[in-house]
Design a protein around this motif. Structure first.
Motif, PDB file in Angstrom:
ATOM      1  N   GLY A  48       1.145  -1.149   0.053  1.00 50.69           N
ATOM      2  CA  GLY A  48      -0.137   0.049   0.086  1.00 50.69           C
ATOM      3  C   GLY A  48       0.751   1.114   0.067  1.00 50.69           C
ATOM      4  O   GLY A  48       0.560   2.298  -0.685  1.00 50.69           O
ATOM      5  N   SER A  49       2.059   1.295   0.561  1.00 51.18           N
ATOM      6  CA  SER A  49       2.928   2.512   0.724  1.00 51.18           C
ATOM      7  C   SER A  49       3.407   2.713  -0.702  1.00 51.18           C
ATOM      8  O   SER A  49       3.491   3.790  -0.850  1.00 51.18           O
ATOM      9  N   LEU A  50       3.895   1.615  -1.379  1.00 52.69           N
ATOM     10  CA  LEU A  50       4.579   1.727  -2.597  1.00 52.69           C
ATOM     11  C   LEU A  50       3.243   2.356  -3.660  1.00 52.69           C
ATOM     12  O   LEU A  50       3.689   3.246  -4.435  1.00 52.69           O
ATOM     13  N   LEU A  51       2.258   1.772  -3.579  1.00 52.09           N
ATOM     14  CA  LEU A  51       1.045   2.243  -4.502  1.00 52.09           C
ATOM     15  C   LEU A  51       0.973   3.864  -3.996  1.00 52.09           C
ATOM     16  O   LEU A  51       0.635   4.766  -5.002  1.00 52.09           O
ATOM     17  N   MET A  52       0.791   4.359  -2.866  1.00 54.40           N
ATOM     18  CA  MET A  52       0.737   5.649  -2.444  1.00 54.40           C
ATOM     19  C   MET A  52       1.891   6.514  -2.786  1.00 54.40           C
ATOM     20  O   MET A  52       1.620   7.777  -3.215  1.00 54.40           O
ATOM     21  N   LEU A  53       3.033   6.045  -2.571  1.00 53.20           N
ATOM     22  CA  LEU A  53       4.245   6.675  -3.245  1.00 53.20           C
ATOM     23  C   LEU A  53       3.974   6.935  -4.921  1.00 53.20           C
ATOM     24  O   LEU A  53       4.454   8.080  -5.511  1.00 53.20           O
ATOM     25  N   ALA A  54       3.703   5.900  -5.609  1.00 49.28           N
ATOM     26  CA  ALA A  54       3.516   6.213  -6.857  1.00 49.28           C
ATOM     27  C   ALA A  54       2.148   7.082  -7.314  1.00 49.28           C
ATOM     28  O   ALA A  54       2.391   8.165  -8.184  1.00 49.28           O
ATOM     29  N   ALA A  55       1.414   7.238  -6.549  1.00 50.52           N
ATOM     30  CA  ALA A  55       0.247   8.141  -6.673  1.00 50.52           C
ATOM     31  C   ALA A  55       0.571   9.429  -6.382  1.00 50.52           C
ATOM     32  O   ALA A  55       0.201  10.426  -7.036  1.00 50.52           O
ATOM     33  N   GLY A  56       1.353   9.661  -5.246  1.00 51.02           N
ATOM     34  CA  GLY A  56       2.040  11.072  -4.946  1.00 51.02           C
ATOM     35  C   GLY A  56       3.045  11.549  -6.129  1.00 51.02           C
ATOM     36  O   GLY A  56       2.788  12.790  -6.390  1.00 51.02           O
ATOM     37  N   GLY A  57       3.666  10.493  -6.672  1.00 48.54           N
ATOM     38  CA  GLY A  57       4.669  10.948  -7.737  1.00 48.54           C
ATOM     39  C   GLY A  57       3.774  11.313  -8.983  1.00 48.54           C
ATOM     40  O   GLY A  57       4.146  12.375  -9.856  1.00 48.54           O
ATOM     41  N   ALA A  58       2.790  10.601  -9.187  1.00 48.65           N
ATOM     42  CA  ALA A  58       1.867  11.029 -10.368  1.00 48.65           C
ATOM     43  C   ALA A  58       1.208  12.418 -10.120  1.00 48.65           C
ATOM     44  O   ALA A  58       0.977  13.222 -11.185  1.00 48.65           O
ATOM     45  N   TRP A  59       0.696  12.677  -8.839  1.00 47.76           N
ATOM     46  CA  TRP A  59       0.189  13.918  -8.591  1.00 47.76           C
ATOM     47  C   TRP A  59       0.947  15.063  -8.642  1.00 47.76           C
ATOM     48  O   TRP A  59       0.814  16.220  -9.091  1.00 47.76           O
ATOM     49  N   GLY A  60       2.494  14.730  -8.426  1.00 50.25           N
ATOM     50  CA  GLY A  60       3.535  15.837  -8.381  1.00 50.25           C
ATOM     51  C   GLY A  60       3.517  16.178  -9.958  1.00 50.25           C
ATOM     52  O   GLY A  60       3.854  17.450 -10.307  1.00 50.25           O
ATOM     53  N   ILE A  61       3.756  15.292 -10.817  1.00 53.04           N
ATOM     54  CA  ILE A  61       3.797  15.467 -12.129  1.00 53.04           C
ATOM     55  C   ILE A  61       2.716  16.360 -12.703  1.00 53.04           C
ATOM     56  O   ILE A  61       2.937  17.202 -13.344  1.00 53.04           O
ATOM     57  N   TYR A  62       1.466  15.793 -12.172  1.00 51.27           N
ATOM     58  CA  TYR A  62       0.353  16.375 -12.733  1.00 51.27           C
ATOM     59  C   TYR A  62       0.316  18.092 -12.201  1.00 51.27           C
ATOM     60  O   TYR A  62       0.091  18.783 -12.975  1.00 51.27           O
ATOM     61  N   SER A  63       0.580  18.209 -10.983  1.00 55.95           N
ATOM     62  CA  SER A  63       0.944  19.806 -10.695  1.00 55.95           C
ATOM     63  C   SER A  63       1.836  20.335 -11.399  1.00 55.95           C
ATOM     64  O   SER A  63       1.709  21.527 -11.650  1.00 55.95           O
ATOM     65  N   LEU A  64       2.892  19.666 -11.833  1.00 57.63           N
ATOM     66  CA  LEU A  64       3.951  20.462 -12.485  1.00 57.63           C
ATOM     67  C   LEU A  64       3.514  20.719 -13.722  1.00 57.63           C
ATOM     68  O   LEU A  64       4.006  21.899 -14.443  1.00 57.63           O
ATOM     69  N   ARG A  65       2.857  19.963 -14.429  1.00 57.89           N
ATOM     70  CA  ARG A  65       2.327  20.102 -15.718  1.00 57.89           C
ATOM     71  C   ARG A  65       1.200  21.273 -16.011  1.00 57.89           C
ATOM     72  O   ARG A  65       0.992  21.700 -16.893  1.00 57.89           O
ATOM     73  N   GLY A  66       0.535  21.412 -14.657  1.00 61.62           N
ATOM     74  CA  GLY A  66      -0.415  22.407 -14.692  1.00 61.62           C
ATOM     75  C   GLY A  66       0.131  23.738 -14.634  1.00 61.62           C
ATOM     76  O   GLY A  66      -0.902  24.639 -14.862  1.00 61.62           O
ATOM     77  N   LYS A  67       1.036  24.027 -14.260  1.00 57.97           N
ATOM     78  CA  LYS A  67       1.766  25.327 -14.225  1.00 57.97           C
ATOM     79  C   LYS A  67       1.812  26.052 -15.617  1.00 57.97           C
ATOM     80  O   LYS A  67       2.382  25.497 -16.466  1.00 57.97           O
TER      81      LYS A  67
END
Length: 279
Positions: free
Chosen positions: A145-164
């Motif tokens: 579960g921790s690894l899945l959440m790390l991946a989710a956080g990484g995806a959200w980080g990329i999403y946030s960077l692309r949104g700028k």
């Protein structure tokens, strides 16, 4: 916009973001809904709410989202849901938040941003906190579960960077939610044999998508222009804290010593990085 209104809207947005963790965890823990269905209902209801909010605004706004950003949004939402099959709300929110910030900080380093003094100390603290949280032990959160959440956080980080700079944030977010729906449908199709949706689970997923995601983002983007960049980043430090308190009060989760210590390290470390940038 008055100072009091900005504070109030910011507080509501943070409550909404923390509420996503609580709604997902309680739905997957206490109802019959499966993670794929929760993801799909969340994205569909979020898309509908955001589309309605965009349609009710006056004026002309630019931006419509993109398929790559939508894929990152879907990866975040799916990883988030499947991670909460085993993670407590507090640990999940903390790992998610740490991964998002780590992704964005790493992006800054790759682009040539240099960290000194307190920022380096903050990086070490935050990274050490994440590692300490996930180290094997009786009080460690489940590794999968921790690894899945790390991946989710990484995806959200990329999403946030692309949104700028991609255009009007609310319009772009609505477009990305709509584009993420086909990915969610494919996920549900692959999980067809495991599909299970009961009334309570459906309403939790609907609330997560329409209210804590759709309305939450709308409130945040309304308050964001009135906040300094550093203040906006710093106030988000409250999200895992609110989620942890909510997990204890509403879900009966316990606050372990490991979680308390690593929370201080992760949140304090990120605060050092963010606040030092303003100096």
């Amino acid at each position: 916009m008055s100072h009091a209104r900005v504070i109030g809207m910011t507080a509501l947005a943070m409550l909404a973001f923390a509420g996503n963790s609580l709604l997902c965890r309680v739905a997957l823990k206490d109802t019959g809904i499966d993670a794929a269905s929760f993801t799909t209902i969340r994205l569909v209801s979020g898309a509908v709410m955001l589309w309605l909010l965009v349609c009710t605004r006056r004026g002309t706004y630019s931006g419509s989202g993109s398929w790559l950003s939508a894929l990152m949004l879907f990866a975040y939402a799916a990883g988030f849901s499947f991670a909460y099959l085993s993670l407590p709300a507090a640990a999940g929110a903390l790992i998610l938040f740490g991964a998002v910030q780590a992704t964005m900080i790493t992006h800054g380093i790759v682009r040539g941003e240099r960290f000194r003094g307190r920022q380096l100390l903050g990086l070490v603290l935050a990274f050490g906190g994440l590692v300490g949280l996930m180290l094997p032990g009786l009080s460690a959160p489940p590794l999968y579960g921790s690894l899945l959440m790390l991946a989710a956080g990484g995806a959200w980080g990329i999403y946030s960077l692309r949104g700028k700079g991609a255009g009007d944030p609310l319009r772009v977010t609505a477009g990305n939610f709509i584009r993420a729906i086909p990915f969610a449908i494919v996920l549900s199709a692959f999980s067809f044999k495991a599909i299970s949706v009961d009334g309570a689970g459906f309403w939790y997923a609907l609330a997560s998508g329409a209210i804590t995601s759709g309305v939450g983002y709308a409130i945040w983007y309304t308050a964001l222009p009135a906040l300094k960049a550093t203040n906006a980043a710093t106030v988000q430090l409250s999200v895992p804290v609110i989620a942890a308190l909510g997990g204890i009060v509403f879900l009966g989760e316990s606050l372990t010593m490991r979680l308390a210590i690593t929370s201080v390290a992760i949140i304090g470390g990120i605060a050092l990085v963010v606040m030092s940038k303003a100096e």
